[in-house]
Design an enzyme around this catalytic site. Structure first.
Site, PDB file in Angstrom:
ATOM      1  N   TYR A 177      37.689  43.981 -33.694  1.00 30.28           N
ATOM      2  CA  TYR A 177      37.229  42.743 -33.281  1.00 30.28           C
ATOM      3  C   TYR A 177      37.795  41.645 -34.544  1.00 30.28           C
ATOM      4  CZ  TYR A 177      33.879  39.020 -33.908  1.00 30.28           C
ATOM      5  OH  TYR A 177      33.641  37.667 -34.124  1.00 30.28           O
ATOM      6  N   ASP A 212      35.797  35.313 -15.538  1.00 28.82           N
ATOM      7  CA  ASP A 212      36.272  36.258 -16.493  1.00 28.82           C
ATOM      8  C   ASP A 212      37.651  35.674 -17.294  1.00 28.82           C
ATOM      9  OD1 ASP A 212      35.732  39.218 -17.553  1.00 28.82           O
ATOM     10  OD2 ASP A 212      37.988  38.583 -17.743  1.00 28.82           O
ATOM     11  N   GLY A 230      25.085  32.918 -27.761  1.00 28.75           N
ATOM     12  CA  GLY A 230      24.407  32.530 -28.840  1.00 28.75           C
ATOM     13  C   GLY A 230      24.835  31.020 -29.296  1.00 28.75           C
ATOM     14  N   SER A 269      31.872  39.595 -29.417  1.00 30.80           N
ATOM     15  CA  SER A 269      31.696  39.092 -30.788  1.00 30.80           C
ATOM     16  C   SER A 269      31.247  40.114 -31.895  1.00 30.80           C
ATOM     17  CB  SER A 269      30.671  38.060 -30.392  1.00 30.80           C
ATOM     18  OG  SER A 269      29.420  38.701 -30.047  1.00 30.80           O
ATOM     19  N   SER A 299      36.875  34.405 -37.272  1.00 26.63           N
ATOM     20  CA  SER A 299      35.889  34.996 -37.759  1.00 26.63           C
ATOM     21  C   SER A 299      36.149  35.407 -39.257  1.00 26.63           C
ATOM     22  CB  SER A 299      35.106  36.351 -36.908  1.00 26.63           C
ATOM     23  OG  SER A 299      34.391  36.887 -37.590  1.00 26.63           O
TER      24      SER A 299
HETATM   25  P1  NAI Z   1      28.014  36.029 -28.029  1.00 27.97           P
HETATM   26  O1  NAI Z   1      28.562  37.402 -27.706  1.00 27.97           O
HETATM   27  O2  NAI Z   1      26.654  35.548 -28.086  1.00 27.97           O
HETATM   28  O3  NAI Z   1      28.836  35.069 -26.777  1.00 27.97           O
HETATM   29  C1  NAI Z   1      30.273  35.454 -26.402  1.00 27.97           C
HETATM   30  C2  NAI Z   1      30.165  34.745 -25.012  1.00 27.97           C
HETATM   31  O4  NAI Z   1      31.267  35.246 -24.512  1.00 27.97           O
HETATM   32  C3  NAI Z   1      28.876  35.528 -24.108  1.00 27.97           C
HETATM   33  O5  NAI Z   1      28.331  34.556 -23.479  1.00 27.97           O
HETATM   34  C4  NAI Z   1      29.799  36.354 -23.162  1.00 27.97           C
HETATM   35  O6  NAI Z   1      29.316  36.312 -21.709  1.00 27.97           O
HETATM   36  C5  NAI Z   1      31.246  35.678 -23.121  1.00 27.97           C
HETATM   37  N1  NAI Z   1      32.317  36.626 -22.768  1.00 27.97           N
HETATM   38  C6  NAI Z   1      32.491  37.539 -23.363  1.00 27.97           C
HETATM   39  N2  NAI Z   1      33.597  38.078 -22.799  1.00 27.97           N
HETATM   40  C7  NAI Z   1      34.131  37.333 -21.806  1.00 27.97           C
HETATM   41  C8  NAI Z   1      35.081  37.239 -20.734  1.00 27.97           C
HETATM   42  N3  NAI Z   1      36.054  38.286 -20.815  1.00 27.97           N
HETATM   43  N4  NAI Z   1      35.120  36.371 -20.038  1.00 27.97           N
HETATM   44  C9  NAI Z   1      34.373  35.266 -20.136  1.00 27.97           C
HETATM   45  N5  NAI Z   1      33.409  35.081 -21.019  1.00 27.97           N
HETATM   46  C10 NAI Z   1      33.343  36.275 -21.851  1.00 27.97           C
HETATM   47  O7  NAI Z   1      28.792  35.587 -29.242  1.00 27.97           O
HETATM   48  P2  NAI Z   1      28.576  34.140 -30.288  1.00 27.97           P
HETATM   49  O8  NAI Z   1      27.792  34.742 -31.483  1.00 27.97           O
HETATM   50  O9  NAI Z   1      27.950  33.179 -29.640  1.00 27.97           O
HETATM   51  O10 NAI Z   1      29.906  33.786 -30.851  1.00 27.97           O
HETATM   52  C11 NAI Z   1      30.975  32.977 -30.004  1.00 27.97           C
HETATM   53  C12 NAI Z   1      32.132  33.257 -30.425  1.00 27.97           C
HETATM   54  O11 NAI Z   1      32.239  33.035 -31.828  1.00 27.97           O
HETATM   55  C13 NAI Z   1      32.775  34.665 -30.487  1.00 27.97           C
HETATM   56  O12 NAI Z   1      34.049  34.530 -30.131  1.00 27.97           O
HETATM   57  C14 NAI Z   1      32.650  35.126 -31.925  1.00 27.97           C
HETATM   58  O13 NAI Z   1      33.606  36.033 -32.143  1.00 27.97           O
HETATM   59  C15 NAI Z   1      32.783  33.888 -32.766  1.00 27.97           C
HETATM   60  N6  NAI Z   1      31.908  34.117 -33.728  1.00 27.97           N
HETATM   61  C16 NAI Z   1      30.515  34.000 -34.007  1.00 27.97           C
HETATM   62  C17 NAI Z   1      29.837  34.161 -35.115  1.00 27.97           C
HETATM   63  C18 NAI Z   1      28.405  33.821 -35.203  1.00 27.97           C
HETATM   64  O14 NAI Z   1      27.675  33.833 -36.324  1.00 27.97           O
HETATM   65  N7  NAI Z   1      27.698  33.740 -34.178  1.00 27.97           N
HETATM   66  C19 NAI Z   1      30.732  34.442 -36.496  1.00 27.97           C
HETATM   67  C20 NAI Z   1      32.081  34.680 -36.309  1.00 27.97           C
HETATM   68  C21 NAI Z   1      32.738  34.333 -35.131  1.00 27.97           C
HETATM   69  C1  15L Z   2      30.589  37.535 -36.497  1.00 27.51           C
HETATM   70  O1  15L Z   2      32.039  37.648 -36.460  1.00 27.51           O
HETATM   71  C2  15L Z   2      29.776  37.900 -35.179  1.00 27.51           C
HETATM   72  O2  15L Z   2      30.468  37.469 -34.278  1.00 27.51           O
HETATM   73  C3  15L Z   2      28.401  37.609 -35.678  1.00 27.51           C
HETATM   74  O3  15L Z   2      27.695  38.206 -34.666  1.00 27.51           O
HETATM   75  C4  15L Z   2      28.065  37.983 -37.056  1.00 27.51           C
HETATM   76  O4  15L Z   2      27.858  39.304 -37.113  1.00 27.51           O
HETATM   77  C5  15L Z   2      28.985  37.456 -38.112  1.00 27.51           C
HETATM   78  O5  15L Z   2      30.275  37.776 -37.778  1.00 27.51           O
HETATM   79  C6  15L Z   2      28.812  38.046 -39.501  1.00 27.51           C
HETATM   80  O6  15L Z   2      29.685  38.456 -40.180  1.00 27.51           O
HETATM   81  O7  15L Z   2      27.553  37.711 -39.990  1.00 27.51           O
END
Ligand code: NAI
Ligand code: 15L
Length: 269
Positions: free
Chosen positions: A138, A49, A15, A73, A109
């Site tokens: 997480y 990966d 995302g 995530s 996060s």
């Molecule tokens: P998401 O779950 O949509 O995207 C994570 C991506 O990482 C996915 O495309 C997945 O295929 C890839 N992935 C997972 N495991 C993998 C692996 N072993 N090797 C290679 N690729 C892998 O999460 P999002 O929302 O895009 O978040 C991105 C990052 O930001 C994450 O690390 C998340 O923890 C962090 N984050 C996001 C927040 C948000 O509001 N979107 C809030 C806090 C932290």
């Molecule tokens: C995160 O760390 C998650 O990746 C995201 O999906 C949301 O849940 C966010 O925190 C949140 O706290 O709203």
């Protein structure tokens, strides 16, 4: 450090990765994409990966910086978090060290401090040096990632900005998110500041917009040159009408991590 141009974006299929693929090129970055999930319409993206050390090393070769978003995530089993977030982030830093890349922006996060009581109106903002209180495996992996970043700075001179992201989505969808939301535009502004600020060593910042209901202190983010432009308050009337204000008696509303704190653990771990 010269301003980075070529940036590896891990987690590019996710995302946040998809939002940043749309926004960061306008800042002049050439993005190299990495994700275990194939990305439609991106034939040059590296599909691998984080456990594949050779692929990682090749992916970071020649880039000026890395934005590390890849990983699980949300809460999951310890084994899955261990592989993707803990070992995967270690593998990424080893590749960075071996290839001499100078700067990482790490997607930490708010769940690294998820057990911190959320401030009530009038309370002081949560400082960046508040003790970490992960709310899940997480969140624990994000806490590990921040320590790993500190270690790679102290031991190897690899710089990192750890961004404790609140919630980065197109719009806030809950009253809690009015406090922690980071608009995609502000996300791109913050990542740009984190990539270009001088001498960051290891700096921890909160990642959110300039929300009226903000819970934490953005001063370390601002010290990088980040100037947030958005405020979630424009969504407040609608969300509060639908959901009501946060209730101090509701355990789901008591901590920074929200329902991550109160959700039952995913047994067996
Ligand atoms: P998401 O779950 O949509 O995207 C994570 C991506 O990482 C996915 O495309 C997945 O295929 C890839 N992935 C997972 N495991 C993998 C692996 N072993 N090797 C290679 N690729 C892998 O999460 P999002 O929302 O895009 O978040 C991105 C990052 O930001 C994450 O690390 C998340 O923890 C962090 N984050 C996001 C927040 C948000 O509001 N979107 C809030 C806090 C932290
Ligand atoms: C995160 O760390 C998650 O990746 C995201 O999906 C949301 O849940 C966010 O925190 C949140 O706290 O709203």
């Amino acid at each position: 450090m010269p301003a980075p141009r070529t940036v590896l974006l891990t987690g590019a299929a996710g995302g946040l990765g998809t939002l940043m693929r749309g926004l960061l090129p306008a800042y002049g970055y050439e993005l190299r994409l990495f994700d275990v999930t194939p990305i439609e319409g991106e034939p040059d993206a590296i599909t691998a990966d984080l456990g594949d050390k050779e692929a990682l090393r090749e992916a970071v070769r020649g880039v000026d910086a890395v934005i590390h978003l890849a990983g699980i995530s949300l809460e999951s089993s310890f084994e899955k978090i261990l592989r993707a977030n803990i070992e995967g982030t270690y593998n990424l830093y080893e590749a960075v060290r071996e290839e001499g890349v100078g700067r990482v922006v790490f997607a930490s996060s708010n769940h690294a401090i998820g057990y911190t009581p959320r401030p009530l109106p009038g309370d002081p903002l949560i400082p960046v040096d508040t003790p970490r209180r992960p709310d899940t495996f997480y969140g624990l992996s994000k806490s590990f990632g921040e320590d790993l970043a500190q270690f790679y700075w102290d031991e190897h001179g690899v710089e990192t900005v750890s961004v404790r992201i609140g919630s980065c989505f197109m719009e806030p969808t809950s009253v809690r998110m009015l406090s922690v939301w980071m608009s995609p535009g502000d996300g791109a502004r913050l990542f740009h500041a984190a990539l270009t600020a001088e001498d960051v060593g290891h700096t921890v910042v909160y990642g959110s917009s300039a929300n009226t209901r903000l819970w934490w202190d953005l001063s370390t983010a601002r010290s990088l040159g980040y100037e947030p432009q958005d405020d979630s308050e424009q969504y407040a009337d609608t969300l509060v009408a639908e959901q009501g204000e946060l209730d101090p008696e509701n355990p789901d509303h008591a901590h920074v991590g929200g329902h991550f704190v109160t959700d039952p653990p995913l047994w067996p771990h």
